[in-house]
Enzyme design. Structure first.
Site, mmCIF file in Angstrom:
data_model
loop_
_atom_site.group_PDB
_atom_site.id
_atom_site.type_symbol
_atom_site.label_atom_id
_atom_site.label_comp_id
_atom_site.label_asym_id
_atom_site.label_seq_id
_atom_site.Cartn_x
_atom_site.Cartn_y
_atom_site.Cartn_z
ATOM 1 N N GLY A 1 -115.633 100.078 -6.369
ATOM 2 C CA GLY A 1 -115.983 98.729 -6.058
ATOM 3 C C GLY A 1 -117.332 98.578 -6.296
ATOM 4 N N ASN B 1 -118.946 96.811 -8.787
ATOM 5 C CA ASN B 1 -119.198 94.705 -9.055
ATOM 6 C C ASN B 1 -118.912 94.764 -7.572
ATOM 7 O OD1 ASN B 1 -120.206 94.810 -11.483
ATOM 8 N ND2 ASN B 1 -117.925 96.409 -12.788
ATOM 9 N N ILE C 1 -103.123 89.723 -14.504
ATOM 10 C CA ILE C 1 -102.941 88.415 -14.387
ATOM 11 C C ILE C 1 -101.400 87.571 -14.532
ATOM 12 C CG2 ILE C 1 -103.531 85.979 -13.058
ATOM 13 C CD1 ILE C 1 -105.173 88.497 -12.055
ATOM 14 N N ASN D 1 -113.375 87.146 -14.967
ATOM 15 C CA ASN D 1 -113.266 88.701 -15.296
ATOM 16 C C ASN D 1 -115.054 89.569 -15.610
ATOM 17 O OD1 ASN D 1 -112.301 90.896 -15.302
ATOM 18 N ND2 ASN D 1 -111.847 90.725 -17.509
ATOM 19 N N HIS E 1 -115.936 92.790 -18.174
ATOM 20 C CA HIS E 1 -114.901 93.605 -19.000
ATOM 21 C C HIS E 1 -116.313 94.239 -19.502
ATOM 22 C CE1 HIS E 1 -112.504 95.652 -21.330
ATOM 23 N NE2 HIS E 1 -113.042 95.455 -22.384
ATOM 24 N N ASP F 1 -108.499 89.070 -21.911
ATOM 25 C CA ASP F 1 -109.956 89.311 -22.271
ATOM 26 C C ASP F 1 -109.741 88.227 -23.534
ATOM 27 O OD1 ASP F 1 -110.001 91.285 -20.306
ATOM 28 O OD2 ASP F 1 -109.558 93.365 -22.202
HETATM 29 C C1 GAR Z 1 -116.236 98.417 -13.937
HETATM 30 O O1 GAR Z 1 -116.398 99.028 -14.944
HETATM 31 C C2 GAR Z 1 -115.741 97.415 -15.049
HETATM 32 O O2 GAR Z 1 -115.835 96.650 -15.523
HETATM 33 C C3 GAR Z 1 -113.839 97.754 -15.468
HETATM 34 O O3 GAR Z 1 -113.515 98.962 -14.378
HETATM 35 C C4 GAR Z 1 -114.670 99.309 -14.070
HETATM 36 C C5 GAR Z 1 -114.581 98.528 -12.414
HETATM 37 O O4 GAR Z 1 -115.582 99.683 -11.327
HETATM 38 N N1 GAR Z 1 -112.797 96.278 -15.826
HETATM 39 C C6 GAR Z 1 -112.140 96.697 -16.730
HETATM 40 O O5 GAR Z 1 -112.111 97.458 -17.362
HETATM 41 C C7 GAR Z 1 -111.309 95.374 -17.336
HETATM 42 N N2 GAR Z 1 -110.785 95.149 -18.299
HETATM 43 P P1 GAR Z 1 -116.200 98.935 -10.463
HETATM 44 O O6 GAR Z 1 -114.541 99.203 -9.206
HETATM 45 O O7 GAR Z 1 -116.844 100.140 -9.886
HETATM 46 O O8 GAR Z 1 -116.700 97.664 -10.642
#
Ligand code: GAR
Length: 198
Positions: free
Chosen positions: A11, A13, A93, A107, A109, A150
């Site tokens: 989490g 982000n 989703i 999203n 990525h 994506d």
């Molecule tokens: C992040 O790097 C995000 O971009 C990626 O998962 C991580 C989550 O980190 N998402 C994907 O790969 C989606 N395809 P977080 O839980 O610390 O935000």
């Protein structure tokens, strides 16, 4: 603008969004709920620590994927947010949810789409792919979610340098710090300020 943030893991982000709201780089926005597919996600703790309603909807608690999908869509229908933010949500989703919230799901990525994206590219695997291919520049992308993986319209991208000796973990952290935690809050603010034409 009321937003729901969907998460699966640490989490960071989500934290960037919370910080952006608190320091007003994201204006006119409230996180009304955080939903995780993983009961142990630290993101849920971050939500609770910040007084944000948080719940887990896990595929493990349902007999079939269809029932899980239905529960997720029902939850979104109930909360009816202006925007759904996938912040490290590592679940496909449901098509029904995309149809119900057209141009209302974004999203983040961790690559420059169309590189290192699509089926099988998530989390650390994205950075492993980038290092294996030997690219010198990678980055992150915020895009609208459509029926594909994506494939939706791109809102923002930011490039990040790959350095000699990078491990997937080191590169992941640099991409988060220099790109993800910058462009995800920026995209949310652009939407809340009505700066995105759809
Ligand atoms: C992040 O790097 C995000 O971009 C990626 O998962 C991580 C989550 O980190 N998402 C994907 O790969 C989606 N395809 P977080 O839980 O610390 O935000």
């Amino acid at each position: 603008m009321n937003i729901v943030v969907l998460v699966s893991g640490g989490g960071t982000n989500l934290q960037a969004i919370i910080d952006g709201i608190n320091n007003k780089t994201i204006e006119n926005t409230k996180i009304v709920e955080v939903v995780s597919n993983n009961a142990n996600a630290y993101a849920l703790t971050r939500a609770k620590d910040n007084g944000i309603p948080a719940k887990c909807i896990s595929p493990k608690d349902f007999d079939s994927r269809d029932e899980f999908n239905e529960a997720l869509v029902e939850e979104m229908d109930k909360v009816n947010p202006d925007l759904i933010v996938l912040a490290g949500f590592l679940v496909n989703i449901p098509a029904k949810m995309v149809a119900r919230f057209p141009k209302k799901i974004i999203n983040i990525h961790p690559s420059l789409i169309p590189s290192f994206c699509g089926k099988g590219y998530y989390g650390l695997k994205v950075h492993e792919g980038a290092l294996k291919r030997g690219v010198k520049i990678t980055g992150a992308t915020v895009h609208f979610v459509d029926e594909g993986t994506d494939t939706g319209p791109i809102l923002l991208q930011k490039a990040v340098e790959v350095k000699d000796g990078d491990t997937p973990e080191v590169l992941q952290r640099r991409v988060m710090e220099e790109a993800e935690w910058v462009i995800l809050p920026a995209a949310i603010n652009m939407i809340s300020q009505g700066l995105i034409n759809d």
